[in-house]
Design a protein around this motif. Structure first.
Motif: not given
Ligand SMILES: Cc1cc2nc3c(=O)[nH]c(=O)nc-3n(C[C@H](O)[C@H](O)[C@H](O)COP(=O)(O)OP(=O)(O)OC[C@H]3O[C@@H](n4cnc5c(N)ncnc54)[C@H](O)[C@@H]3O)c2cc1C
Length: 402
Positions: A345-346, A349, A351-353, A391, A396
């Motif tokens: 999951l990290v 995230i 990858q999105a950044v 997470l 965050v």
């Protein structure tokens, strides 16, 4: 027909590690690889610090240390607008550095260790298909040369044959992977100036990123991950594509021009792979054959060896009961989930950044300026801190607020 207890297809980190652990538990293991080692592998050669832990348990750490891996002191991430996020590593206490070593050295060390553990290794042995009977797997078929095929039976077939796994293809285990869609290109450079020999640089651009990792012997591993939408079909050779894409990174290209590129550019794409399941009646997948996302967070090698360790534990228990049945191998998927789910999951995230650099600029200008935020991230990306730490709402909040 030849008959073995376990056949492992692929002698990369996943296959060698799985095979060595199984042989050390007393199993009869045959490992088949289509290549002759040392062989080339498209990889930026940056290993998560936790690789050392698995090598320790495997007994391969002395041979690895003897080869003199580079211990990195920092990774510097450069945003498109020139912001720098510096993540520092320490050796000692609860912090550990990532390591680098050329794959043409690392993989033979692991393969030799498998041999010394009792595995029979056959190189130049290309598996063409999986032998099946109804719902179960009986073994594999090998290319015997001159158009002939040779069958080898096994109670358990392990598919450790990388991104383009024949084993996962034949067992219809693959699933579509829609994102991220990047192709990877890697080359080694010698005699370059202007790079530190203990720091990895990651430069994020609008259509991908470029990572430079120092290797033992003064070489630099230069790897690019490029958006397939922008780069597919733009150049006819990997070298041409590599040179064209380097133009996107003005902070790197001039420094590389002062050195020279060794051998050919290695490449693969698209890199992301997903599978529907990782084991079944008489078979299991490990390493990239069991799924892969992207090199930015550098856990592919670690995940390959840790996955091999998890699989060997489950397979040993299954074979002790007389069969590698679907039910007996089912705990392997659960063990992988427990080991990798939150980190995955990290990774998504991150990858999105990387895919939307505005997010990177935002993070660089806010929470990532704080050393404690970066230290926690280093531990999670290095696979030695619980991924749930980044997470949590508090982390965050620290990341997003100024
Ligand atoms: C561009 C790029 C950069 C990367 N950078 C990093 C990084 O910096 N850090 C990191 O940790 N990870 C990185 N990775 C990922 C890493 O390379 C993989 O996760 C890792 O190699 C997986 O190991 P493996 O043993 O599963 O597969 P592989 O290393 O691919 O080994 C598979 C083996 O199977 C053999 N094989 C394949 N088909 C057959 C067949 N039909 N019959 C017999 N043998 C077969 C091959 O010859 C090969 O030896 C990168 C990947 C790419 C593409």
């Amino acid at each position: 027909m030849e008959s073995r207890e376990v056949v492992v297809v692929g002698g990369g980190p996943a296959g060698s590690t799985t095979a060595a652990f199984l042989a050390q538990s007393g199993h009869d293991v045959l490992l088949l690889d289509k290549a002759r080692f040392p062989r080339e592998k498209a990889c930026s050669e940056y290993a998560s610090p936790s690789l050392i832990d698995v090598l320790d348990r495997l007994g391969a750490r002395p041979a690895y240390e003897e080869e003199g891996p580079v211990r990195l002191t920092a990774t510097e991430i450069y945003s498109p607008q020139g912001r720098t996020i510096r993540i520092e590593f320490r050796d000692g206490g609860d912090r550990r550095p990532p390591l680098t070593m050329s794959r043409s050295r690392l993989d033979p060390i692991l393969l030799d260790h498998a041999r010394r553990s009792g595995v029979e290794v056959r190189e130049n042995a290309r598996v063409t298909s999986v032998l099946r009977d109804g719902g179960g797997v009986l073994g594999v078929t090998l290319d015997g040369g001159s158009g002939t095929r040779v069958a080898v039976r096994a109670q358990l077939v392990v598919g450790a044959d990388g991104l383009h796994s024949v084993v996962s293809r034949d067992l219809c285990a693959r699933a579509r992977s829609l994102w991220p869609r990047r192709l990877g290109l890697v080359a080694h450079y010698a005699d370059v100036e202007g790079f530190r020999s203990d720091i990895c640089e990651m430069h994020v651009g609008p259509w991908g990123y470029c990572g430079i990792a120092p290797l033992p012997g003064g070489l630099m591993s230069v790897g690019m991950a490029l958006d397939t939408r922008r780069y597919r079909g733009t150049a006819h050779t990997r070298e041409g594509l590599f040179d064209e894409a380097l133009g996107m990174f003005p902070a790197i290209a001039p420094r590389l021009r002062r050195g020279h590129r060794l051998r050919s550019v290695r490449g693969v794409g698209p890199m992301a792979r997903r599978v529907r399941k990782v084991s079944g009646e008489g078979w299991a997948l490990v390493g990239d054959a069991a799924g892969y996302t992207d090199p930015f967070t550098g856990e592919g090698i670690y995940r390959a060896v840790r996955g091999g360790e998890l699989l060997a534990d489950v397979a040993t228990a299954a074979l002790a009961h007389g069969s590698a049945s679907r039910e007996r191998l089912a705990p392997y998927a659960k063990a992988r989930q427990a080991a990798f789910r939150e980190k995955s999951l990290v990774v998504l995230i991150v990858q999105a950044v990387v895919s939307y650099p505005k997010l990177l600029e935002y993070g660089a200008a806010r929470g990532l300026r704080h050393p404690s935020v970066r230290t926690t991230l280093a531990g999670v990306l290095g696979d030695y801190e619980d991924p749930r730490r980044v997470l949590r709402p508090r982390y965050v909040r620290d990341l997003l607020l100024p």
